[in-house]
Enzyme design. Structure first.
Site, PDB file in Angstrom:
ATOM      1  CB  VAL A 163       4.022  19.866 -13.381  1.00  6.76           C
ATOM      2  CG1 VAL A 163       4.362  20.599 -12.072  1.00  6.76           C
ATOM      3  CG2 VAL A 163       3.733  20.946 -14.697  1.00  6.76           C
ATOM      4  CE1 TYR A 201      -7.217  22.884 -18.107  1.00  8.56           C
ATOM      5  CE2 TYR A 201      -6.523  25.283 -18.503  1.00  8.56           C
ATOM      6  CZ  TYR A 201      -6.313  23.822 -17.851  1.00  8.56           C
ATOM      7  OH  TYR A 201      -5.191  23.538 -17.097  1.00  8.56           O
TER       8      TYR A 201
END
Length: 322
Positions: free
Chosen positions: A21, A144
């Site tokens: 990204v 996570y």
């Protein structure tokens, strides 16, 4: 405190700036070339963000007025299954260091990146921004997921206690050039691209883990970068926003595999190994909030995006992360 350059530019620090990204953001920023912005893309070599002192030194060096926080310990399904504790601890440290240092230096706005895997495993679909904390996440990557959920908790707390403008985006499955193609911990599309490349090169069958039946919404990294920049400049809320293609654009893993096979011109046998875990079957996300703000946003056609991603990988095979 945060500083602007003498000519009034905003200074935008991107953590995790060398990743998928971050590279897409770098491309978009370069194409726009706005005179009122200066961008700094920080890689892991610039600072270990699990270390508070190194994080502070990075902020002192860059002097950001704005932060796009992408840095994280990430991995695919099978790495998450094995290292849930590591994913939790490292991401908690990274996120706390970035947000607290942003607060200490008076950063005007922080946009952090979450993930659809933070949503409850047992839920109704489509999921939306109000449902993040409604139940436990999927057991495969709970470390996570909980660490990422805590960003939303911290954003609200900083806003409540200090009035900070810290928010978060929730993208669906991202793919594109500069992805992580490591077969042990890559996500779906980069893993398919790398496997297909090897199968075509070696004249072997393409073996895909799982049944191919799970459904996903995939977003091209260039599209996500455009939406992140909009979020930084114009999104007014502390509450997170899902950045996703529309619900009807959801496809199966098998659909994605067939697009990769076509883009790579692979003529060999394709095998689905159903002894491997499929992971979560679906996590359909609503982009109704995004569409209220940007009703006319045009996403890149997925076949075109996958073809561009495959072409990039073939051209950059020797330097790609794998």
């Amino acid at each position: 405190m945060a500083k602007s350059l003498s000519n009034g530019k905003n200074i935008i620090l991107v953590t995790g700036g060398s990743g998928l990204v971050g590279q897409a953001l770098k491309k978009m920023a370069a194409e726009e070339n706005r005179q009122d912005e200066e961008w700094f893309f920080a890689a892991s070599s610039d600072a270990d963000l699990t270390d508070r002192d190194q994080t502070r030194k990075l902020f002192e060096k860059v002097g950001p007025t704005h932060v796009i926080h992408l840095a994280a310990m990430v991995g695919g399904l099978f790495k998450n299954l094995k290292y849930n504790l590591d994913f939790y601890r490292k991401n908690i440290l990274i996120n706390d260091n970035v947000l607290q240092t942003s607060h200490e230096r008076g950063v005007k706005k922080v946009v952090s990146c979450l993930s659809t895997c933070i949503f409850p495993d047992k839920t109704t679909y489509p999921i939306n921004e109000t449902m993040i904390h409604d139940g436990p996440p999927h057991s495969s990557n709970f470390g996570y997921a909980y660490a990422k959920r805590m960003i939303d908790v911290q954003n609200r707390a900083y806003n409540q206690q200090y009035g900070s403008n810290f928010t978060a985006i929730i993208p669906t499955n991202v793919f594109g050039p500069h992805d992580n193609y490591n077969l042990e911990d890559s996500h779906v599309i980069p893993g398919l691209i790398h496997k297909c490349y090897i199968a075509k090169r070696d004249g072997t069958p393409l073996t895909i883990w799982g049944t191919g039946k799970p459904l996903r919404q995939f977003i091209y990294s260039d599209d996500l970068a455009r939406l992140i920049i909009w979020t930084l400049r114009d999104y007014p809320e502390i509450d997170p926003i899902i950045l996703s293609v529309d619900e009807q654009a959801e496809i199966s893993i098998k659909d994605a595999a067939e697009m990769v096979v076509a883009a790579m011109d692979f003529k060999g046998q394709v095998i689905y190994d159903s002894t491997k875990s499929d992971g979560q079957f679906k996590k359909t996300a609503s982009n109704d909030k995004l569409r209220k703000y940007l009703p006319n946003f045009q996403f890149t056609q997925i076949e075109k995006a996958i073809k561009e991603s495959c072409d990039w990988f073939v051209k950059n095979y020797d330097v790609a992360r794998k």
